[in-house]
Design an enzyme around this catalytic site. Structure first.
Site, mmCIF file in Angstrom:
data_model
loop_
_atom_site.group_PDB
_atom_site.id
_atom_site.type_symbol
_atom_site.label_atom_id
_atom_site.label_comp_id
_atom_site.label_asym_id
_atom_site.label_seq_id
_atom_site.Cartn_x
_atom_site.Cartn_y
_atom_site.Cartn_z
ATOM 1 N N LEU A 33 -43.230 15.377 -7.355
ATOM 2 C CA LEU A 33 -43.026 14.545 -8.546
ATOM 3 C C LEU A 33 -43.954 14.930 -9.691
ATOM 4 O O LEU A 33 -44.195 14.123 -10.602
ATOM 5 C CB LEU A 33 -43.188 13.051 -8.201
ATOM 6 N N PHE A 80 -37.201 25.654 -5.242
ATOM 7 C CA PHE A 80 -37.393 25.450 -6.682
ATOM 8 C C PHE A 80 -38.823 25.040 -7.020
ATOM 9 O O PHE A 80 -39.121 24.796 -8.191
ATOM 10 C CB PHE A 80 -36.468 24.335 -7.184
ATOM 11 N N SER A 124 -36.165 34.544 -11.830
ATOM 12 C CA SER A 124 -36.018 34.455 -13.281
ATOM 13 C C SER A 124 -35.819 35.834 -13.885
ATOM 14 O O SER A 124 -36.307 36.842 -13.357
ATOM 15 C CB SER A 124 -37.287 33.815 -13.856
ATOM 16 N N TYR A 149 -46.303 33.394 -15.593
ATOM 17 C CA TYR A 149 -45.154 32.821 -14.894
ATOM 18 C C TYR A 149 -44.253 33.938 -14.363
ATOM 19 O O TYR A 149 -43.864 33.933 -13.186
ATOM 20 C CB TYR A 149 -44.368 31.911 -15.845
ATOM 21 N N LYS A 153 -43.137 35.159 -10.369
ATOM 22 C CA LYS A 153 -41.768 35.338 -9.881
ATOM 23 C C LYS A 153 -41.586 36.750 -9.322
ATOM 24 O O LYS A 153 -40.927 36.942 -8.290
ATOM 25 C CB LYS A 153 -40.762 35.064 -11.003
#
Length: 343
Positions: A33, A80, A124, A149, A153
């Site tokens: 969350l 994810f 990505s 980022y 990936k």
């Protein structure tokens, strides 16, 4: 057949959970969350008429992950669980390496020890860096990514390929371009915590008057209107690709499979084109200002997704304007929730 969906209450994760449930899969969600809210779980149940199992914890806590895998017969995973903002990753690189890589390592250690296969990785187009030619296909040479980022990936993909080769596993690396839009019910969409890092939620919040004006990071790129170009794919189309990729892995007879797919529309749109398309689709004005370029951004990227169409029988269908209409409906839904909560 239970599928573990990590980050399953996030933007792409929640849409994918709905598509999995609609296709008869049982779903077990783990989400800390950090970039989502609990009401999304209720909305998933409302849309699908089914209830996924939900565990709220951080995947860096491997002991808790182990307990979940003890409790369920998991046949595969769609991962994810990652921080995903290019600009933020330049400011907090260590946070990105810690979160995006440690969580993946814990998952792979558990899958190795339990002999579970069928792992789909949310990757990505940033893994390509600034490609020399467009469109980008799966054989486009990878360059050094422009952002931390993107590096996480690229490293994640390397880990998964080594994992598949060493332990005879089936993995699918899904390299998506720029997801936009919301579910047609207007009950799921992108839910940025604080100031949005992605273009479209900032556009919608500016249109709604939450933000004074949109900042466009650079108008001096070598593109027709000077703004950066991306391939914007409707999030529900993207979610359906995950189900198609999972079904392919589950039907494979080979023990070791490494699938790699670009997921996009095959068409590039500039930042200004997106702004104007949003204004036209929703009859809403979006004031903006031109700012300096943002660290980590590339000039242009759009996909050749022919391989996914050929092997997964999948294709992106929604137009840019259609996707942007759903985004505005989602924004209005969020505004109505606030009014209701404050009443």
């Amino acid at each position: 057949m239970a599928i573990l969906v990590t980050g399953g209450l996030g933007y792409i994760g929640s849409h994918t959970v709905v598509e999995l449930l609609n296709n008869g899969f049982e779903v077990v969600i783990v989400d800390d969350l950090s970039n989502s809210e609990r009401f999304i779980l209720d909305n998933i149940k409302e849309i699908s008429g089914k209830s996924p199992v939900f565990y709220p914890f951080d995947l860096k806590r491997r002991a808790l992950l182990s307990q979940v895998l003890d409790a369920h017969s998991i046949e595969g995973c769609i991962n994810f669980a990652a921080f995903k903002a290019v600009g933020e990753s330049q400011e907090k690189p260590v946070d990105y390496y810690e979160n995006n890589l440690f969580t993946l390592i814990n998952l792979l250690q558990e899958f190795k020890e339990r002999n579970i296969s069928n792992f789909i990785f949310s990757s990505s187009c940033t893994v390509y860096g600034q490609a020399d030619e467009m469109p980008i296909d799966e054989n486009t040479p990878m360059k050094r990514p422009e952002s931390s980022y993107g590096k996480t990936k690229q490293m994640g993909e390397e880990m998964l390929m080594d994992f598949a080769n060493a332990h005879q596993k089936r993995v699918s690396l899904l390299r998506y371009f720029n997801p936009i839009g919301a579910h047609s019910s207007a009950k799921l969409g992108e839910l940025p915590i604080g100031v949005p890092n992605n273009l479209v939620p900032y556009v919608t919040q500016t249109g709604a008057g939450i933000r004074e004006k949109l900042s466009i990071w650079g108008a001096d790129y070598p593109t027709p209107d000077g703004t950066a170009i991306r391939d914007y794919i409707y999030v529900v189309d993207l979610a359906k690709a995950h189900v198609a990729a999972l079904k392919k892995l589950l039907s494979e007879k080979n023990e070791m499979v490494i699938d790699i797919y670009n997921l996009g529309t095959g068409k590039g749109s500039s930042v200004l084109e997106v702004v104007h398309a949003f204004e036209k689709a929703n009859n809403v004005k979006v004031p903006y200002q031109i700012c300096d370029r943002r660290a980590g951004d590339i000039t242009i990227a759009y996909a050749n997704a022919d391989k996914a169409e050929r092997e997964l029988n999948w294709k992106a269908n929604a137009s840019l304007e259609e996707a942007l209409r759903t985004t505005w409906e989602w924004q209005k839904y969020l505004e109505s929730r606030k009014v209701h909560e404050n009443a």
